[in-house]
Design an enzyme around this catalytic site. Structure first.
Site, PDB file in Angstrom:
ATOM      1  N   THR A 154       4.902  -3.936  -4.924  1.00  0.00           N
ATOM      2  CA  THR A 154       5.374  -3.362  -6.181  1.00  0.00           C
ATOM      3  C   THR A 154       5.852  -1.934  -5.922  1.00  0.00           C
ATOM      4  O   THR A 154       5.538  -1.342  -4.883  1.00  0.00           O
ATOM      5  CB  THR A 154       4.251  -3.309  -7.231  1.00  0.00           C
ATOM      6  OG1 THR A 154       3.217  -2.432  -6.761  1.00  0.00           O
ATOM      7  CG2 THR A 154       3.675  -4.697  -7.500  1.00  0.00           C
TER       8      THR A 154
ATOM      9  N   ILE B  66       3.873  -5.729 -11.552  1.00  0.00           N
ATOM     10  CA  ILE B  66       3.189  -6.945 -11.999  1.00  0.00           C
ATOM     11  C   ILE B  66       3.418  -7.189 -13.484  1.00  0.00           C
ATOM     12  O   ILE B  66       3.601  -8.324 -13.919  1.00  0.00           O
ATOM     13  CB  ILE B  66       1.685  -6.853 -11.682  1.00  0.00           C
ATOM     14  CG1 ILE B  66       1.463  -6.833 -10.162  1.00  0.00           C
ATOM     15  CG2 ILE B  66       0.917  -8.025 -12.302  1.00  0.00           C
ATOM     16  CD1 ILE B  66       0.030  -6.562  -9.746  1.00  0.00           C
TER      17      ILE B  66
ATOM     18  N   TYR C  20      -9.538   4.980  -7.698  1.00  0.00           N
ATOM     19  CA  TYR C  20      -8.926   3.673  -7.964  1.00  0.00           C
ATOM     20  C   TYR C  20      -9.950   2.550  -7.835  1.00  0.00           C
ATOM     21  O   TYR C  20     -10.066   1.692  -8.724  1.00  0.00           O
ATOM     22  CB  TYR C  20      -7.766   3.447  -6.993  1.00  0.00           C
ATOM     23  CG  TYR C  20      -7.046   2.135  -7.208  1.00  0.00           C
ATOM     24  CD1 TYR C  20      -6.133   1.986  -8.248  1.00  0.00           C
ATOM     25  CD2 TYR C  20      -7.261   1.046  -6.358  1.00  0.00           C
ATOM     26  CE1 TYR C  20      -5.461   0.788  -8.449  1.00  0.00           C
ATOM     27  CE2 TYR C  20      -6.599  -0.154  -6.553  1.00  0.00           C
ATOM     28  CZ  TYR C  20      -5.695  -0.275  -7.597  1.00  0.00           C
ATOM     29  OH  TYR C  20      -5.045  -1.472  -7.795  1.00  0.00           O
TER      30      TYR C  20
ATOM     31  N   LYS D 293     -11.196   0.067 -10.919  1.00  0.00           N
ATOM     32  CA  LYS D 293     -10.961  -1.372 -10.921  1.00  0.00           C
ATOM     33  C   LYS D 293     -12.276  -2.156 -10.983  1.00  0.00           C
ATOM     34  O   LYS D 293     -12.334  -3.258 -11.540  1.00  0.00           O
ATOM     35  CB  LYS D 293     -10.138  -1.773  -9.700  1.00  0.00           C
ATOM     36  CG  LYS D 293      -8.693  -1.295  -9.765  1.00  0.00           C
ATOM     37  CD  LYS D 293      -7.981  -1.811 -11.020  1.00  0.00           C
ATOM     38  CE  LYS D 293      -6.523  -1.444 -11.061  1.00  0.00           C
ATOM     39  NZ  LYS D 293      -5.827  -1.980 -12.246  1.00  0.00           N
TER      40      LYS D 293
ATOM     41  N   SER E 107      -8.347  -5.556  -9.198  1.00  0.00           N
ATOM     42  CA  SER E 107      -7.866  -5.459  -7.823  1.00  0.00           C
ATOM     43  C   SER E 107      -8.980  -5.894  -6.899  1.00  0.00           C
ATOM     44  O   SER E 107     -10.166  -5.855  -7.265  1.00  0.00           O
ATOM     45  CB  SER E 107      -7.470  -4.004  -7.517  1.00  0.00           C
ATOM     46  OG  SER E 107      -7.321  -3.787  -6.137  1.00  0.00           O
TER      47      SER E 107
ATOM     48  N   VAL F  65      -0.482   4.152 -22.824  1.00  0.00           N
ATOM     49  CA  VAL F  65      -1.733   3.457 -23.150  1.00  0.00           C
ATOM     50  C   VAL F  65      -2.939   4.397 -23.205  1.00  0.00           C
ATOM     51  O   VAL F  65      -3.998   4.000 -23.692  1.00  0.00           O
ATOM     52  CB  VAL F  65      -2.029   2.318 -22.150  1.00  0.00           C
ATOM     53  CG1 VAL F  65      -0.972   1.236 -22.245  1.00  0.00           C
ATOM     54  CG2 VAL F  65      -2.175   2.844 -20.724  1.00  0.00           C
TER      55      VAL F  65
END
Length: 244
Positions: free
Chosen positions: A185, A19, A150, A154, A137, A61
């Site tokens: 992806t 993305i 996850y 999110k 997400s 990051v």
């Protein structure tokens, strides 16, 4: 529609693939000068080759010192799009997830945007009006089995964006999130396998489609949109469980 982005500047994290790469290309096509950040220098160079006038910034990051060093040269930004993310353990219950695995997901998905935005906030303020878009997400709203880290991260991203939209409104900085369902992806293919995405029995969107949502939220065309999440999930969460 002219998104009125020509001549503006934007930072895109996770720009080496998926993305993030799609967002960088979409913004560059609108005449945006993009600053590209990723930890993969080779992948970043490939994206930069397709984005005329772009600058390359190599950093992880999750590393404060790397982020500060990589972004120190940016003195004005009209937009920041935080796309860097990982899925972490897939198909595992929390009893099988280590603290290191849990922390790694939050480090990239939540702490990463915090470190990046904290560093470039002066550059965003210098623009007068600016837009931030964080990639969340649909997993912020619904949960798939075995993806607790996850999904939790999110959800945190979506609330982080809401909080920032309140804190930064006085500076003319809008903050929104885009929350897509399954996107084709490299990360998704790694999680689900090529076969699942080559012939899916569920709706799948492309990275380019997500990038179009981001471009709109970055643009002045969406100036009244702030502190919200654009949920692109083919209407899944709108469906009632009522058996009728």
């Amino acid at each position: 529609m002219d998104l009125q982005l020509h001549g503006t500047t934007a930072l895109v994290t996770g720009a080496g693939s998926g993305i993030g790469r799609a967002v960088a290309l979409a913004l560059a096509a609108e005449g945006v000068r993009v600053a590209l950040l990723d930890r993969d220098e080779d992948a970043l160079s490939e994206t930069a080759a397709a984005c005329p006038g772009s600058s390359v910034h190599v950093a992880d990051v999750t590393d404060e010192a790397q982020v500060d060093a990589a972004l120190g040269s940016l003195d004005r930004l009209d937009a920041v799009v935080c796309c860097a993310g990982i899925s972490g353990p897939v198909g595992a219950g929390i009893e099988d997830i280590t603290l290191a695995q849990w922390n790694a997901v939050f480090a990239v998905n939540v702490t990463g945007p915090f470190l990046v935005l904290r560093r470039v906030l002066p550059a965003l303020r210098a623009a007068g009006t600016a837009s931030v878009v964080l990639l969340s997400s649909d997993s912020a709203f619904v949960a798939s089995p075995g993806m607790a880290p996850y999904c939790s991260s999110k959800g945190a991203v979506a609330q982080f964006a809401r909080a920032l939209s309140v804190d930064l409104a006085r500076d003319g900085i809008r903050v929104n999130t885009v929350a897509p369902s399954v996107v084709d992806t490299p990360m998704s293919r790694g999680d689900l396998g090529d076969a699942a995405l080559d012939a899916p029995d569920f709706p799948v969107q492309t990275a380019d489609e997500v990038a179009a949502h981001v471009a709109y939220l970055v643009s002045p065309r969406s100036r009244a949109v702030n502190g919200t999440t654009l949920l692109s999930d083919f209407g899944y969460t709108a469906r009632s469980g009522f058996p009728a």
